[in-house]
Design a protein around this motif. Structure first.
Motif, PDB file in Angstrom:
ATOM      1  N   THR A  22       0.963  -1.256  -0.367  1.00  0.00           N
ATOM      2  CA  THR A  22       0.019   0.002   0.065  1.00  0.00           C
ATOM      3  C   THR A  22       0.885   1.162   0.028  1.00  0.00           C
ATOM      4  N   HIS A  23       0.508   2.687  -0.635  1.00  0.00           N
ATOM      5  CA  HIS A  23       1.464   3.336  -0.576  1.00  0.00           C
ATOM      6  C   HIS A  23       1.097   3.813   1.157  1.00  0.00           C
ATOM      7  N   LYS A  24      -0.233   3.480   1.752  1.00  0.00           N
ATOM      8  CA  LYS A  24       0.596   4.785   2.980  1.00  0.00           C
ATOM      9  C   LYS A  24      -0.039   3.543   4.261  1.00  0.00           C
ATOM     10  N   PRO A  25       0.889   2.947   3.912  1.00  0.00           N
ATOM     11  CA  PRO A  25       0.688   1.404   5.764  1.00  0.00           C
ATOM     12  C   PRO A  25       0.206   2.356   6.510  1.00  0.00           C
ATOM     13  N   THR A  81       6.109   2.556  -3.628  1.00  0.00           N
ATOM     14  CA  THR A  81       5.852   3.951  -4.061  1.00  0.00           C
ATOM     15  C   THR A  81       6.462   3.544  -5.869  1.00  0.00           C
ATOM     16  N   GLN A 113       5.158  -1.235   2.325  1.00  0.00           N
ATOM     17  CA  GLN A 113       4.781   0.519   1.436  1.00  0.00           C
ATOM     18  C   GLN A 113       5.242   0.096   0.218  1.00  0.00           C
TER      19      GLN A 113
END
Length: 321
Positions: free
Chosen positions: A284-287, A314, A312
Motif C-alpha cells: 500500500t502507498h500509505k501503511p 513506491t 509500503q
C-alpha cells in the motif's frame, strides 16, 4: 508500556473442538460395541456359526477405531495449551478421522475378500441363531448411531457468525471429522447387520445361501465409498490444503476494498474444525497500524489466527514496487 503492548497481541492457540458431549457418547458407544462383540463371538463359537464369528471380529475392528476417536478427543483436550504445538491441537480431530477412515478401508477390504471366498465356497449357516443375534446387533448399532448421530448432525460451530460474509453459512456445515469417523463406523456396523438379516431371511426362506456373500460384497463397496470420502476430506486438512476459493476471494475483497491495498500473497489453512489461520502480505502507498488491518478481518469469525505483513509501495513509471 512495552509489556502492555506485548500482552495486547498475545492470544490463546487453543483451536481444538470443545467436544465433551461427543467424547462421553463415544465412550458409551465403545462399551456397547465391545459387549456386543463379545456376545457375537461367544454365540458364534457356541452355535458353530462362522457368520456370527466374522461379524463379531468385524465389530472388534470398530471398537479399536472408536478407541482411536476417544484417544483423539482426550489428547486434544489435555494438550490444548501445550506450547509444543504451534497452532494448538485442532488437527487432532481430522487426524482421528483419517485413522478411522483407514480402519474403514481395511474393514471393507476384509469384508470383500471374505464375501468372495464364501461366494465360491458356501458354508452351512444356522439361520435362526444367526438372525436372532444379528437383530440384537442391529438394535445396538442403531442405539450407538443415535448417540453419535445427535452430535454428528448438531456439532457445528455456532460461535457467532457474521451476516456480512456468505462463507460463514457454508463453513457451519463442516463437522468434527473425528466424530464423523466414529459415526461412520457404527453406521457401517448397522448396514452390515441389515444386509446380514436380509441375506439370512432370504437364505432361510428360499435357500439362497449365496445372498449372504452378495450382501457382504455390497456392504464392502458402500463402506469403501464412505472411507474414501473421509480420507479425502481429512487428508486435505492434514496437508494444509487451501480452504474453499470463496473464502479466499472474500478475504481479498475485504483487504483490497480499503484504500489502495493490494494483496501480494495469501495463505489460508485449517488449524482446527472450522477454524482457519491466515498469513497475508499486502502492499500500500500509505501503511496503517497493524490493528487497522486486523479490523478488516474481524467479520471473518472463523479466521482465529492471522499474521499480516505490510509493505509500503513506491510508484516507479506507474508501477508499484
Amino acid at each position: 508500556m512495552h509489556s502492555e503492548t506485548l500482552a495486547q497481541w498475545q492470544h490463546s492457540h487453543d483451536f481444538h473442538l470443545e467436544s465433551g458431549k461427543a467424547e462421553r457418547r463415544t465412550t458409551y458407544v465403545i462399551l456397547l460395541t465391545a459387549i456386543m462383540m463379545v456376545v457375537e463371538i461367544a454365540s458364534g463359537y457356541f452355535y458353530g456359526s462362522m457368520a456370527l464369528l466374522a461379524d463379531g471380529w468385524h465389530m472388534g475392528t470398530h471398537v479399536a477405531a472408536l478407541g482411536i476417536a476417544l484417544f483423539a478427543y482426550r489428547y486434544a483436550r489435555r494438550h490444548a495449551n501445550n506450547p509444543h504445538f504451534s497452532f494448538g491441537t485442532g488437527k487432532v480431530s481430522p487426524l482421528g478421522g483419517f485413522a478411522s477412515a483407514v480402519a474403514l478401508a481395511v474393514v471393507a477390504l476384509m469384508m470383500g475378500m471374505e464375501s468372495i471366498i464364501r461366494l465360491l465356497s458356501p458354508e452351512t449357516i444356522h439361520f435362526n441363531e444367526a438372525i436372532f443375534v444379528a437383530i440384537i446387533g442391529l438394535i445396538v448399532n442403531l442405539l450407538s448411531a443415535w448417540l453419535l448421530g445427535h452430535d454428528h448432525h448438531h456439532d457445528h460451530y455456532h460461535h457467532g457468525h457474521s451476516h456480512d460474509h456468505s462463507h460463514d453459512h457454508h463453513d457451519m456445515h463442516q463437522h468434527d471429522h473425528n466424530l464423523r469417523g466414529a459415526y461412520l463406523h457404527v453406521i457401517a456396523d448397522a448396514l452390515t447387520s441389515v444386509l446380514a438379516i436380509v441375506a439370512l431371511l432370504c437364505g432361510k426362506a428360499f435357500g439362497w445361501i449365496w445372498m449372504d456373500a452378495m450382501m457382504g460384497i455390497v456392504g464392502a463397496l458402500v463402506i469403501a465409498k464412505w472411507s474414501l470420502g473421509l480420507l479425502r476430506d481429512t487428508g486435505g486438512i492434514l496437508l494444509d490444503s487451501t480452504p474453499e476459493k470463496e473464502l479466499a476471494n472474500q478475504v481479498y475483497q475485504a483487504i483490497e476494498s480499503d484504500a489502495d491495498n493490494k494483496v501480494a500473497d495469501l495463505h489460508l489453512w485449517h488449524v482446527g474444525p472450522n477454524r482457519y489461520a491466515a498469513i497475508i502480505s499486502l502492499v500500500t502507498h500509505k501503511p496503517r497500524d497493524p490493528s487497522h488491518y486486523k479490523q478488516l478481518l474481524k467479520p471473518f469469525k472463523h479466521i482465529v489466527h492471522s499474521t499480516i505483513e505490510v509493505h509500503q509501495c513506491t510508484t516507479v513509471d506507474g508501477a508499484c514496487t
